[in-house]
Each structure stands twice: as structure tokens, then as C-alpha cells.
Design an enzyme around this catalytic site. Sequence first.
Site, PDB file in Angstrom:
ATOM      1  N   ASN A 127       0.862  -1.177   0.000  1.00 61.82           N
ATOM      2  CA  ASN A 127       0.000   0.000   0.000  1.00 61.82           C
ATOM      3  C   ASN A 127       0.902   1.231   0.000  1.00 61.82           C
ATOM      4  OD1 ASN A 127      -1.806   2.038   0.488  1.00 61.82           O
ATOM      5  ND2 ASN A 127      -2.459   1.299   2.506  1.00 61.82           N
ATOM      6  N   GLU A 179      -6.897   4.186   7.925  1.00 56.87           N
ATOM      7  CA  GLU A 179      -6.778   5.640   7.690  1.00 56.87           C
ATOM      8  C   GLU A 179      -8.069   6.192   7.089  1.00 56.87           C
ATOM      9  OE1 GLU A 179      -3.073   5.209   5.619  1.00 56.87           O
ATOM     10  OE2 GLU A 179      -2.175   4.650   7.532  1.00 56.87           O
ATOM     11  N   GLU A 229      -5.139  -5.268  10.449  1.00 56.74           N
ATOM     12  CA  GLU A 229      -4.157  -4.215  10.673  1.00 56.74           C
ATOM     13  C   GLU A 229      -4.481  -3.512  11.988  1.00 56.74           C
ATOM     14  OE1 GLU A 229      -2.260  -2.916   6.665  1.00 56.74           O
ATOM     15  OE2 GLU A 229      -4.001  -1.676   7.042  1.00 56.74           O
ATOM     16  N   GLY A 286       2.471   2.165  10.841  1.00 62.50           N
ATOM     17  CA  GLY A 286       3.379   3.306  10.729  1.00 62.50           C
ATOM     18  C   GLY A 286       4.089   3.668  12.025  1.00 62.50           C
ATOM     19  N   SER A 320       3.660  -2.224  10.301  1.00 62.85           N
ATOM     20  CA  SER A 320       5.109  -2.233  10.521  1.00 62.85           C
ATOM     21  C   SER A 320       5.772  -3.551  10.102  1.00 62.85           C
ATOM     22  CB  SER A 320       5.426  -1.899  11.982  1.00 62.85           C
ATOM     23  OG  SER A 320       4.940  -0.598  12.298  1.00 62.85           O
TER      24      SER A 320
HETATM   25  P1  13P Z   1       3.120   0.330   7.695  1.00 62.56           P
HETATM   26  O1  13P Z   1       3.664  -0.936   7.086  1.00 62.56           O
HETATM   27  O2  13P Z   1       3.814   1.564   7.196  1.00 62.56           O
HETATM   28  O3  13P Z   1       3.000   0.230   9.161  1.00 62.56           O
HETATM   29  O4  13P Z   1       1.604   0.480   7.129  1.00 62.56           O
HETATM   30  C1  13P Z   1       0.733  -0.590   7.221  1.00 62.56           C
HETATM   31  C2  13P Z   1      -0.482  -0.285   6.422  1.00 62.56           C
HETATM   32  O5  13P Z   1      -1.270   0.571   6.806  1.00 62.56           O
HETATM   33  C3  13P Z   1      -0.675  -1.011   5.175  1.00 62.56           C
HETATM   34  O6  13P Z   1      -1.959  -0.807   4.671  1.00 62.56           O
END
Ligand code: 13P
Length: 255
Positions: A9, A98, A170, A176, A215
Site C-alpha cells: 500500500n 486511515e 491491521e 506506521g 510495521s
Molecule cells: P506500515 O507498514 O507503514 O505500518 O503500514 C501498514 C499499512 O497501513 C498497510 O496498509
Amino acid sequence: MRKKIVAGNWKMHGSPESVTSLCEGLVNGVNASAPECALIVFPPFVYLSQVQAALAGAQVHLGAQNVSQFDEGAYTGEISINMLKASGCEYVLIGHSERRHVFGETLETVVAKFKQAKQMGLTPILCVGETLEEREADKTSTVLAAQLQSVCEALPGDTTVFDGAVIAYEPVWAIGTGKSATPEQAQAVHAQIRQFLTEIGQINANSVSVLYGGSVKSDNAAQLFEQPDIDGALVGGASLDADQFMRIASCNKSS
Ligand code: 13P
């Protein structure tokens, strides 16, 4: 057998130049050593056609980060399923955290989008997950059950709602933050998700691929993929680096 997947993503990152070099890196990586799992990338809408052209012939599938719940019409700023299909998309992320938490997407909107994707032939990747407060209050399973149950309620009596769909677990607190769920924490929730699917009447619960996101990096991917109910990953930040993304994919073996 459940499909093994590593998906990237890209969120709201990239320029025409960086997208060109990321795609070159992916094509070179796949040509050098094709991974055993399916690869999917989710670029921003405006780069879909560029990425489709750059990845032509390579074993990398294309998806979109969001979609409208409407077919077409006066919906300023929205993108329809048919537009995504015309841009080469086979997959679409539905209800990413998000979208839910920054843009206020409700369960109802998420469900409408899932239904639309399913009915119009794009594979939905339904994102689910709890916040840190919900986890600390011991509400993880209640939250996930509600997120999954609402989708089934929108398609009453259909025991195959999740057939062909993908679920991405997730945890919001892991996205993140550099703080991934441990393999044991993720495995426990993935097993629960499968259990919920059975309890809410999905006859093929065991064949739905469930990905972990939050992550994921090349140094923690292998331990996550060793877990019996983790079928792959939805990778954010690390998917912007072709070498790292390919290293993650190489950890996801077909058996
Ligand atoms: P990160 O891998 O940057 O933590 O993001 C995960 C994510 O939201 C993938 O959709």
C-alpha cells in the site's frame, strides 16, 4: 488452499519519477527471482495507468486504495469500480484504518463499498483492526466481530460473502509506528477472525486469505509468515523500497 499474498500500500507517496524507479525495481526483482506468493501494489489513483504500463507482463497485480460506493454520477472527487477496472485494477482496499479514522468512513460506508466491489468483480481486501484503547480495554474481538458481522448483515443469507475476498488484519496501533504485533499476537487474532467467519455462517471460512499489516519489514516478515493463520502481509512504508518489498515477498513461501 489459501492464496499467499504480499501487497504494498503506497498510500499518498510518490512522484512520476519515483514511481518509475519503484516499478523498475519490482520488475527486475520479479524477473531475477519470482516469489512464491502473489504480489499486489496499491499506488495512488493518479499513478494507476503509469504503473499498469510499467508492470505490463510482470507478475505483479494492481489494486486501488479506495473506491466509491456509487456506480457513477454527480459524486465530485470519487472514483468508480468501472474506472478502476479500466485502469487495470483487480483488487481494492476497503475500510483501511486511515479511511475509517482520518476520513471518518463509517461501518455502513465500508460495507457499501465491499458489497459494490464484490458485486462488480473487483476483489475486495477488507481491512479490520482495533485501536490501542480498544486493545487495552480487552475489546479487540468485539471490535473485529462487529467489523466482519456488518459485512455479512449487508448481504443477508449469503453464506459465501467472503469467498474470493481477502481480509487484512491491521491493528491501528501497529500502523506506521515501527511497533509490529508480535507473531503470537497476530496469529491469535487471525485464528479468531477465521473462527468468527465460521460463526457468522461463512461456509468457506478456512479458504479466506487473511493478511497481517502494521510495521511489516524484511526483518520481521519471516516470523509472521510462519504462523499457521497468517497468509501474507499488507505492507505500507517498506513497500516503497522495491528491494525490501521483494525480500518480504521472498519470505512468504507457498507451503
Ligand atoms: P506500515 O507498514 O507503514 O505500518 O503500514 C501498514 C499499512 O497501513 C498497510 O496498509
